[in-house]
Design an enzyme around this catalytic site. Structure first.
Site, mmCIF file in Angstrom:
data_model
loop_
_atom_site.group_PDB
_atom_site.id
_atom_site.type_symbol
_atom_site.label_atom_id
_atom_site.label_comp_id
_atom_site.label_asym_id
_atom_site.label_seq_id
_atom_site.Cartn_x
_atom_site.Cartn_y
_atom_site.Cartn_z
ATOM 1 N N SER A 287 21.646 -44.537 45.756
ATOM 2 C CA SER A 287 21.885 -43.646 46.859
ATOM 3 C C SER A 287 22.713 -42.306 46.699
ATOM 4 O O SER A 287 23.449 -42.542 45.604
ATOM 5 C CB SER A 287 22.437 -44.370 48.097
ATOM 6 O OG SER A 287 24.005 -44.379 47.767
ATOM 7 N N ASP A 288 22.942 -41.558 47.681
ATOM 8 C CA ASP A 288 23.897 -40.563 47.460
ATOM 9 C C ASP A 288 24.798 -41.209 48.362
ATOM 10 O O ASP A 288 25.108 -42.065 48.779
ATOM 11 C CB ASP A 288 23.365 -39.309 48.211
ATOM 12 C CG ASP A 288 24.359 -38.082 47.576
ATOM 13 O OD1 ASP A 288 25.298 -38.226 47.013
ATOM 14 O OD2 ASP A 288 24.072 -36.831 47.837
ATOM 15 N N TYR A 289 26.183 -40.286 48.307
ATOM 16 C CA TYR A 289 27.471 -41.103 48.630
ATOM 17 C C TYR A 289 27.499 -41.282 50.064
ATOM 18 O O TYR A 289 27.322 -40.459 51.018
ATOM 19 C CB TYR A 289 28.518 -39.562 48.603
ATOM 20 C CG TYR A 289 29.890 -40.009 48.588
ATOM 21 C CD1 TYR A 289 30.611 -39.926 47.029
ATOM 22 C CD2 TYR A 289 30.528 -40.273 49.691
ATOM 23 C CE1 TYR A 289 32.144 -39.908 47.347
ATOM 24 C CE2 TYR A 289 31.697 -40.405 49.510
ATOM 25 C CZ TYR A 289 32.738 -40.519 48.289
ATOM 26 O OH TYR A 289 33.894 -40.491 48.387
ATOM 27 N N GLY A 291 25.158 -42.656 51.643
ATOM 28 C CA GLY A 291 23.703 -42.407 52.214
ATOM 29 C C GLY A 291 22.995 -43.547 52.940
ATOM 30 O O GLY A 291 22.371 -43.463 53.883
#
Ligand code: NOJ
Length: 741
Positions: A287-289, A291
């Site tokens: 995932s992104d931060y 996310g």
């Protein structure tokens, strides 16, 4: 999408999901196995997986971002990896703790090594301006060696978000507006980071980001909605990802945006169906931060349990920073909302990458070998990269190159910039912050051979004009003036959207006054995005675009100003006349009413000429070139295994050595969906001595002439395709027509 398409260069075969048996996207039959993956290693992962408890499996799905969180997680929930922690000693200590857990599973260690670890290269947008993928590869090789020696095993690069949005600050981190150029750079960078064997001490696992469509946020505002058609998704935004999967990229990062209403982190179509099934991606998706957590404010998850369920179902394997997976996966399994198979698949993917990295054999680095300074070799590579990334946008009356021995007034707020030369995402590695770039001022002093003054004139971004008079006086008193203008590093990158993409603050006033006082004025631009330069171009006779050129940027700029090098870069993105034209990009689709200056009822603005100020592929040189003699190996692209070679002769017709980038574009005049007016499908940068000529060759295959239709099917339609060859997207002329069988 209920239909799956098996990609084929010979057309498309559309098959129902059930018929393919590929309905889950779980690994096992990857289309492409990375070259470094061996049967022995796969066995080790399977044996380990068989011994893991559910808690240990779920722990692997967590990615922490501080040393403290990692330590705590290793004691409680378990932890698959850590990012944004640097320092060999500290990372060794974390690995030591990980090895003390029951199954001794090491951590994967991530960092945003975007354009350098200790040695900062030009920002990726600048690198793309070189039109030389070897520039990106040299950054990646240097960065990988520096970072890996310091305990990092995984970089969050290359970013491959095609973008038509100069307001969006993250355009700095990508390779511009074109899917083909972006693909060539992304693949070169991926291969150079990962090398032939991820277990080697000079490689990093790469991460294709941001998956997908992040480059087109509405209004250019970071994190904003993306609404994209299926054909645009597949023709414009996905190609670099597909190519990097084919090149064996180890990981992919989901993006913060929605894609036509479905957040990328919950998007089973893009992740499971397209990435994992259709492309056969067998690494893991991170995932992104936060996310996964953000699925709650997106409004598609009511709580953390929902968010974890949506992320896992969609195929996001590892959760960065937020902790919904480790908190809720067990309950989700118990209720049957997710399956054991989905968990096992995610863990298998993560462990396989760790195994490929050789971490089970040795996760430690020798602290004595940690990179803490810039080597001569790295510095030289950064200088070459910076030199090749410069784009000469304007040079009236041969103002450039400057002669040595004359007096130079350096003016402008960025004349003494250091950090801003490095640009966004710099200085994250050990030793990076202690190595400052040479300023443009100091670099000019070192080679000008005459007296050099410095007067800032104004700040980058405030309203104070009180310094402008002194700058005008300094410019007038000198033989030539070098105006160093642009943006600070913080004005581009993440969360750095601008609604106005002109020169910030009162810099334009400074340029107007200085340009009027000193006819021999050259503007040097440091910026992380396309700027609107109409007024600057009216104020000064020469403009050198440097983007954020990195550690050796000041020296590279001075070399180019004095003709020690000859700028040969080309724009990887259109520079609009006005922000009101955005989005503006060369490969826009045909309209029913194409621009016609004599007909009001065609696609145009009443208050602007057609097109950008500086087009995609544009860049000048101190010499001149001629492209001629375009010839085809055949005028027909056959149905099976078809390829046609297009050759062209490029000749340096001027008096200096220099570089030209020969560019090949296609246009399909009649197709079943509306086509771009031009589509880049080949380029080559060549260096030629005065009078020298060279033949460049481009190979066109069915993949080049095909496209994805509105059902995401790759199709090649029989008919005619026009071929254009030249030195920019505007200056490429029609070289012939290819018949596609
Ligand atoms: C958020 C950014 O979008 C992403 O590009 C980056 O890799 C992560 N943060 C980690 O720093």
């Amino acid at each position: 999408m209920t239909q799956l398409t098996r990609r084929s260069l010979l057309g498309s075969t559309t098959v129902g999901a059930a018929a393919t048996g590929l309905s889950t996207g779980l690994i096992g039959t990857p289309a492409q196995a990375a070259p470094f993956r061996t049967a022995r290693r796969r066995d080790r992962v399977e044996r380990l997986l068989a011994r893991m408890t559910l808690a240990e499996k779920i722990g692997q799905l967590r990615l922490a971002n501080t040393a403290e969180d990692t330590e705590a997680a290793l004691r409680t929930t378990g932890c698959g990896g850590v990012f944004s922690v640097v320092g060999a000693a500290q990372l060794n200590a974390l690995q030591q703790q990980a090895l003390q857990t029951r199954l001794a599973i090491p951590l994967i260690v991530g960092l945003d090594v975007i354009h350098g670890y200790t040695t900062n290269f030009p920002i990726p947008l600048g690198q793309a301006a070189s039109w030389d993928p070897e520039v990106a590869a040299s950054d990646a090789r240097t960065s990988a060696a520096e970072a890996r020696r310091s305990g990092i095993t995984w970089t969050y690069a290359p970013m491959m978000d095609v973008s038509h949005e100069p307001r969006w600050g993250r355009i700095a981190e990508g390779n511009g507006e074109d899917p083909y150029l972006t693909t060539r750079f992304a693949v070169a960078k991926t291969k150079a980071y990962q090398g032939a064997d991820l277990a080697r001490p000079d490689t990093l696992a790469a991460c294709a980001k941001h998956y997908v469509g992040y480059g087109q946020p509405e209004g250019g505002r970071d994190y904003n909605t993306v609404d994209v058609s299926i054909q645009r998704l597949h023709n414009t935004y996905l190609p670099p990802f597909r190519a990097c999967v084919e090149a064996g990229i180890a990981t992919v990062m989901a993006s913060f945006n929605t894609i036509s209403g479905v957040p990328a982190h919950a998007n089973a179509y893009t992740i499971r169906e397209v990435l994992k099934q259709r492309y056969g991606f067998d690494g893991f998706v991170v995932s992104d931060y936060t996310g996964i957590q953000e699925l709650i404010p997106h409004g598609i998850a009511g709580n953390g349990t929902d968010a974890a369920r949506e992320g896992i179902r969609a195929g996001v394997d590892m959760e960065m920073t937020s902790t919904n997976y480790v908190e809720h996966a067990r309950d989700l399994l118990r209720t049957g909302a997710i399956s054991q198979r989905e968990i096992d698949d995610a863990v298998r993917r993560i462990l396989t990458v760790k195994d490929d990295l050789g971490l089970f054999d040795n996760p430690f680095v020798d602290p004595a070998g940690e990179t803490v300074s810039v080597s001569a070799q790295a510095r030289a590579a950064a200088r070459t990269a910076a030199a090749r990334s410069l784009v000469l946008l304007r040079n009236e009356n041969g103002v450039l190159p400057l002669s040595k021995g004359r007096t130079v007034a350096v003016v402008g707020p960025l004349g003494t910039a250091t950090y801003d030369l490095n640009g966004t995402w710099s200085g994250l590695g050990t030793g990076a912050s202690t190595t400052e770039p040479t300023t443009v001022l100091d670099a000019i002093k070192a080679i000008s051979g005459g007296s050099v003054t410095y007067t800032p004139g104004c700040a980058v971004d405030d309203t104070d004009t009180s310094g402008i008079d002194a700058a005008v006086a300094a410019a007038r008193a000198a033989d030539v003036c070098v105006l160093v203008l642009g943006e600070t590093a913080a004005m581009s990158g993440e969360a750095a959207a601008r609604s106005d993409i002109g020169l910030p603050g009162v810099q334009q006033q400074l340029a107007d006054r200085v340009g009027a006082a000193q006819p021999h004025t050259v503007a040097v631009l440091l910026n992380g995005r396309p700027l609107t330069l109409t007024q600057l171009a009216a104020a000064v006779p020469a403009i050198l675009e440097a983007f954020a050129p990195g550690l050796e940027g000041g020296n590279a700029i001075a070399d180019a100003l004095f003709g020690i090098t000859n700028p040969g870069g080309k724009l990887p993105v259109s520079f609009p006349r006005s922000v009101g034209q955005v989005p503006i990009y060369y490969n826009h689709e045909n309209t029913g009413r194409p621009y016609d200056p004599d007909n009001k009822y065609t696609s145009k603005y009443l208050d602007l000429p057609d097109g950008p100020l500086y087009e995609f592929g544009f860049g000048l040189s101190y010499t001149s070139f001629e492209v001629s003699g375009v010839r085809f190996s055949s005028d027909t692209l056959p149905r099976r295994h078809g390829r046609v070679t297009v050759a062209a002769t490029v000749r340096n017709t001027g008096a200096r050595a220099g570089d030209e980038v020969v560019q090949l574009y296609l246009h399909d005049p009649v197709a079943s969906i509306v086509q771009p007016v031009r589509r880049l499908r080949g380029f080559e940068r060549v260096t030629l001595a005065p009078g020298e000529q060279r033949t460049v060759r481009f190979t066109l295959t069915r993949e080049d002439v095909g496209f994805y239709d509105d059902q995401a099917r790759f199709i090649v339609e029989p008919g005619q395709v026009e071929v254009y060859v030249g030195t920019s997207s505007d200056q490429a002329t029609k070289a012939g027509v290819l018949t596609v069988r």
